[in-house]
Design an enzyme around this catalytic site. Structure first.
Site, PDB file in Angstrom:
ATOM      1  CB  THR A  83      -0.872   0.033   1.146  1.00 40.12           C
ATOM      2  OG1 THR A  83      -1.559   1.451   1.383  1.00 40.12           O
ATOM      3  CG2 THR A  83      -0.181  -0.278   2.427  1.00 40.12           C
ATOM      4  CB  CYS A 196      -4.366   4.402  -3.844  1.00 37.27           C
ATOM      5  SG  CYS A 196      -5.601   3.192  -3.079  1.00 37.27           S
TER       6      CYS A 196
END
Length: 239
Positions: A83, A196
């Site tokens: 992430t 993202c």
């Protein structure tokens, strides 16, 4: 082949993309029935999100550092935080283990540095608004990261958490992201970073106005390169 350690579950939707991309890349390079050696620590994303919302980044760092240590104990030769947002605590995680952390910012910056200088960053509010991402890109590569305006940042953040992290991909949101990218181009962006790891579920090279750099793909390919031979000493310490 070295073992790739993944800190995943943030969200598991993008962790599944990592697992698929890493194994596809290994098979493409080695052929036959080859697949990657992977160790995975999949966290409960609801716990991580609660820490993010309450600004408890020290506790988040401890949580991910524990996961990294478990990966090292399980035989992983490197670790990836799957992430972008949680690279806010990358230095703490890297310091918790003796194996290298493959930093998604570093790998994305390496790719952009070949010819792009003004990327538009689409990411969570934390990644777009905290300095850890833009400062890293500027300090390490001289890249000046752009972010959408406040309204558009809120829209991107909502699409990520309310839809993509829940496995929901809608045409309406895809078009909204496309329009945000168009506005970024008009403001001077020369490319877009999918910053993202879930945004690749919606945005692709085929439907946007700028060249796309998908951080998930870049990160996965870097892991495979290290697993199959790139010298670990080439991995720099996070800025």
């Amino acid at each position: 082949m070295r073992t790739i350690g993944l800190i995943g579950g943030m969200s598991w939707e993008s962790t599944a993309v990592y697992y698929r991309q890493i194994n596809e890349a290994v098979r493409a390079r080695l052929g036959g029935l080859a697949s990657a050696k992977v160790a995975l620590q999949s966290l409960d994303f609801s716990e991580v999100v609660a820490l993010q919302k309450s600004n408890r980044w020290g506790d988040a760092a401890a949580l991910l550092s524990d996961a990294a240590r478990r990966l090292e104990a399980a035989g992983a030769d490197c670790v990836l935080i799957c992430t972008n947002t949680m690279h806010l605590v990358a230095n703490e995680v890297a310091g918790a283990v003796s194996i290298p952390l493959i930093d998604i910012r570093q790998e994305t910056g390496r790719v952009l540095a070949a010819g792009k200088q003004r990327p538009l960053l689409l990411a969570t509010r934390y990644t777009m608004e905290h300095g850890f991402y833009a400062d890293y890109m500027r300090d390490a590569f001289g890249i000046e990261v752009m972010v959408p305006n406040e309204i558009d940042r809120a829209k991107v953040h909502a699409v990520i958490f309310d839809e993509l992290c829940r496995g929901i991909v809608t045409e309406e949101s895809r078009q909204a992201l496309e329009k945000i990218i168009v506005r970024g181009k008009e403001a001077g962006a020369d490319c877009v970073i999918l910053g993202c790891t879930e945004i690749c579920l919606s945005v692709t090279d085929d439907n946007v106005a700028l060249p796309v750099f998908d951080s998930t793909t870049i990160h996965s390919e870097a892991a495979v390169s290290l697993a199959l031979g790139r010298d670990f000493t080439d991995q720099q310490t996070a800025v």
